[in-house]
Motif scaffolding. Structure first.
Motif, short mmCIF file in Angstrom:
data_model
loop_
_atom_site.label_atom_id
_atom_site.label_comp_id
_atom_site.label_asym_id
_atom_site.label_seq_id
_atom_site.Cartn_x
_atom_site.Cartn_y
_atom_site.Cartn_z
N ASN A 46 0.83 -1.30 0.04
CA ASN A 46 -0.15 0.00 -0.03
C ASN A 46 0.78 1.48 -0.07
O ASN A 46 0.21 2.48 0.08
N ASP A 47 2.01 1.08 -0.09
CA ASP A 47 3.03 2.22 -0.20
C ASP A 47 3.57 2.50 -1.82
O ASP A 47 4.08 3.39 -2.11
N GLY A 48 2.63 1.75 -2.54
CA GLY A 48 3.04 1.83 -4.02
C GLY A 48 4.35 1.12 -4.63
O GLY A 48 4.76 1.42 -5.58
N THR A 49 5.13 0.49 -3.59
CA THR A 49 6.58 -0.10 -4.06
C THR A 49 5.96 -1.42 -4.71
O THR A 49 4.81 -1.90 -4.60
N ASP A 50 6.95 -1.76 -5.67
CA ASP A 50 6.73 -3.05 -6.38
C ASP A 50 6.40 -4.25 -5.52
O ASP A 50 7.03 -4.40 -4.51
N ARG A 195 6.65 -5.86 -11.16
CA ARG A 195 5.14 -6.09 -11.20
C ARG A 195 4.57 -5.78 -9.88
O ARG A 195 5.15 -5.82 -8.65
N ALA A 196 3.30 -5.56 -9.76
CA ALA A 196 2.80 -4.78 -8.42
C ALA A 196 2.14 -5.82 -7.87
O ALA A 196 1.56 -5.52 -6.47
N ARG A 197 1.51 -7.00 -8.26
CA ARG A 197 0.93 -8.02 -7.47
C ARG A 197 1.50 -9.39 -7.83
O ARG A 197 2.04 -9.49 -8.90
N SER B 56 11.18 4.71 -5.40
CA SER B 56 12.35 3.92 -4.99
C SER B 56 12.03 2.53 -5.19
O SER B 56 12.97 1.67 -5.65
N GLY B 57 10.80 2.16 -4.97
CA GLY B 57 10.42 0.95 -5.42
C GLY B 57 10.21 0.45 -6.84
O GLY B 57 10.00 -0.48 -7.43
N ALA B 58 10.28 1.79 -7.61
CA ALA B 58 9.90 1.23 -8.94
C ALA B 58 11.05 1.67 -9.99
O ALA B 58 11.02 1.82 -11.15
#
Lengths: 248, 215
Positions: A46-50, A195-197, B56-58
Motif C-alpha cells: 500500500n505504499d506503491g512499491t513493487d 510487477r505490483a501483484r 524507490s520501489g519502481a
C-alpha cells in the motif's frame, strides 16, 4: 440578444460538440486516462512499491562493468495487465546516485509532476531519470507510438558520445530529440522487470543484450541476474547476452 | 429579387462557417492538449512531496542512493587509506586541516569510493574526458531554476542551490576526466557544500601541478 446571435451561438457550440464527440471516439482509451492521487488499491504494497522487481547487470571480472555508455536489448511486448508492470533498460552512474531508464509500462504509473497514478491500458513507452541533486525526470508517450502486443521490440538507454545527454530509443528510433542533459556519461546497466501483484504475469525474456563503449555496440558477455526482490520469480541466464525472468 | 433569393443561401453559409469555427476550435484545442500531454518532459515540481517510496520501489535495483547513504556491502575506508590507496578514479580530498573526515567507504560491486565530512558527501566519477565542462555546466544550470555555473579554482563546475525540484545542495566540478561532487541531504548545508568544494579544488590544483589558487 437577438435571435440571430442565439442562432450563431448554437452553430458554434454544435460544431464544438461534434468535434469533442469525434475526438473522444477517435482517441485511444488512455488519452483520457483514469487518474488517482492515492496509491491504487490493486497494489499489494500500500505504499506503491513493487511486489517484485528483478534487475540484470552486465558484469566484467566478477563485478558490474561501470564504463557502459549504453545498453540495449530485445523484449516481448506483453499486452495484458492486472495492476502495474514495467520492463526496461537502464544505466546507473557507478556510485548509484543517478540513473537513466527507458522501456515500456502497463497499468497504474506515477510519472507526472504531482505523482498522480495514471492507468495505461495498452503498452506505453516510458523514460525516467534521476540526478544526484535529486532532480527527477519522467516522460510517457501516452497518446502515440504504442508497442504492439506480442511483438519483440528493441529498447535502448544510451549516451553514445559520452556528453551526458541520455536518450531512449525504441526499435532504433530516438524518442527524445536531444535526450536529457544529465550529470554522468557512463555507468553500469542492464534490464529490469517489475510487477505490483503476485497474480500479475511478469514473465519475460530479455534477449540480445548489447553494450556500448566509445560509440560502438557489442554483445554483452556476462549479463547477470543480480537483483531480485520477487518472491515468485527468479533470473535464468542461458548465455552471456540473454536473461529470462522465470518462475521460482 | 436577386437579393431575396441570395439571403437564405447566405444565412446557411454563415451558419456553416460558424459550425466549422466551433468544430475547428475544439479540434485544435484537443490536438494541442494531446501533443502537450504526450511530449512534455515532466521533471518533478515538488520532490519533497513525493510519496517517499513510490519511486524507490519502481526504479531498477530499488532506487538511487541519497546523500550519505551507503551502498549494499559498503567496506570502510579510512582517511589515511583515501590518501594512500589507489582507486579506479583519481581521489581528490581537501587539505587535512581544512575539513574533518568522518567516514568513508567503497562499494564492492562497483569500486566507487565515497568520503563523508560530517553531513557532506564527497564522490568522484570518471568518464568526463569527452565533455566540455564549461559548456556542460552552463547548459545544466540553464535548465534548472536554482543552479548556476561556477568556477572552482581553475575548474569549471556548477552549484545547485536546493529547490523543490532538486532538493539536495550540490557542487560539482571537473578535474581532467574526473567529476568531483560534494552534496548534502539538507538545504541548510549549501554554504558548507560550496566551501568544501573550493577546498578540494585547491588540493586538486596542487595535486595536478596547477599551483595554488590565485583567489
Amino acid at each position: 440578444m437577438s435571435k440571430d446571435v442565439w442562432r450563431d451561438l448554437v452553430c458554434v457550440v454544435a460544431g464544438g460538440l461534434v468535434a469533442a464527440v469525434l475526438f473522444a471516439i477517435a482517441a485511444p482509451t488512455n488519452l483520457l486516462p483514469q487518474a488517482d492521487a492515492a496509491i491504487p488499491p490493486c497494489f499489494t504494497h500500500n505504499d506503491g512499491t513493487d511486489y517484485g522487481q528483478l534487475s540484470s547487470t552486465e558484469y566484467s571480472g566478477g563485478v558490474p562493468q561501470t564504463t557502459l555508455n549504453g545498453i540495449r536489448a530485445n523484449m516481448t511486448i506483453k499486452p495484458n495487465v492486472e495492476c502495474q508492470k514495467i520492463y526496461s533498460t537502464y544505466v546507473y552512474k557507478a556510485n548509484e546516485t543517478a540513473l537513466f531508464e527507458f522501456g515500456y509500462a502497463l497499468g497504474w504509473i506515477a510519472c507526472f509532476n504531482d505523482q498522480t497514478f495514471v492507468k495505461y491500458t495498452i503498452p506505453t513507452l516510458i523514460a525516467v531519470a534521476y540526478e544526484s541533486d535529486g532532480t527527477r525526470h519522467c516522460q510517457v508517450w501516452g497518446n502515440s507510438n504504442h508497442p504492439t502486443g506480442g511483438s519483440v521490440d528493441n529498447f535502448r538507454s544510451s549516451d553514445l558520445n559520452a556528453n551526458g545527454y541520455w536518450g531512449g530509443y525504441w526499435n532504433g528510433t530516438s524518442m527524445q530529440s536531444a535526450g536529457w542533459n544529465l550529470g554522468f556519461t557512463q555507468g553500469f546497466g542492464g534490464t529490469n522487470a517489475e510487477r505490483a501483484r503476485p497474480d500479475e504475469n511478469g514473465l519475460i525474456a530479455f534477449t540480445v543484450h548489447e553494450e556500448a563503449h566509445s560509440g560502438a555496440w557489442s554483445l554483452t558477455e556476462n549479463i547477470t541476474g543480480d537483483y531480485d526482490t520477487d518472491p515468485g520469480y527468479k533470473w535464468t541466464t542461458p548465455n552471456g547476452h540473454r536473461a529470462d525472468v522465470v518462475v521460482q | 429579387m436577386k437579393k431575396t433569393k441570395a439571403q437564405p443561401r447566405s444565412a446557411a453559409a454563415r451558419r456553416q462557417r460558424l459550425f466549422l469555427t466551433g468544430f475547428l476550435g475544439v479540434s485544435l484545442a484537443s490536438i494541442a492538449f494531446s501533443v502537450v500531454h504526450d511530449n512534455a518532459p515532466s521533471p518533478a515540481s515538488a520532490v519533497g512531496a513525493l510519496p517517499a517510496l513510490t519511486d524507490s520501489g519502481a526504479l531498477p535495483r530499488g532506487g538511487i542512493l541519497l546523500p550519505g547513504e551507503e551502498c549494499v556491502g559498503a567496506q570502510t575506508v579510512t582517511e589515511n587509506e583515501f590518501r594512500t590507496r589507489t582507486f579506479n578514479v583519481p581521489v581528490y580530498l581537501p587539505a587535512e586541516r581544512s575539513a574533518s573526515f568522518t567516514d568513508g567507504w567503497i562499494c564492492p560491486r562497483t569500486n566507487a569510493p565515497t568520503a563523508m565530512y560530517g553531513e557532506l558527501e564527497l564522490t568522484w566519477d570518471p568518464g568526463w574526458e569527452t565533455v566540455d565542462a564549461s559548456k556542460k555546466f552552463a547548459g545544466l544550470a540553464n535548465e534548472r531554476d536554482h543552479a548556476e555555473p561556477s568556477s572552482f579554482g581553475a575548474y569549471a563546475g556548477m552549484i545547485n542551490y536546493p529547490s523543490a525540484s532538486s532538493p539536495y545542495p550540490m557542487a560539482v566540478f571537473v578535474v581532467g576526466d574526473t567529476a568531483v561532487t560534494v552534496r548534502a541531504k539538507y538545504a541548510e548545508d549549501v554554504n558548507d557544500v560550496i566551501s568544501l568544494a573550493r577546498e578540494i579544488a585547491k588540493s586538486a590544483q596542487v595535486a595536478t601541478g596547477r599551483g595554488e589558487l590565485a583567489e
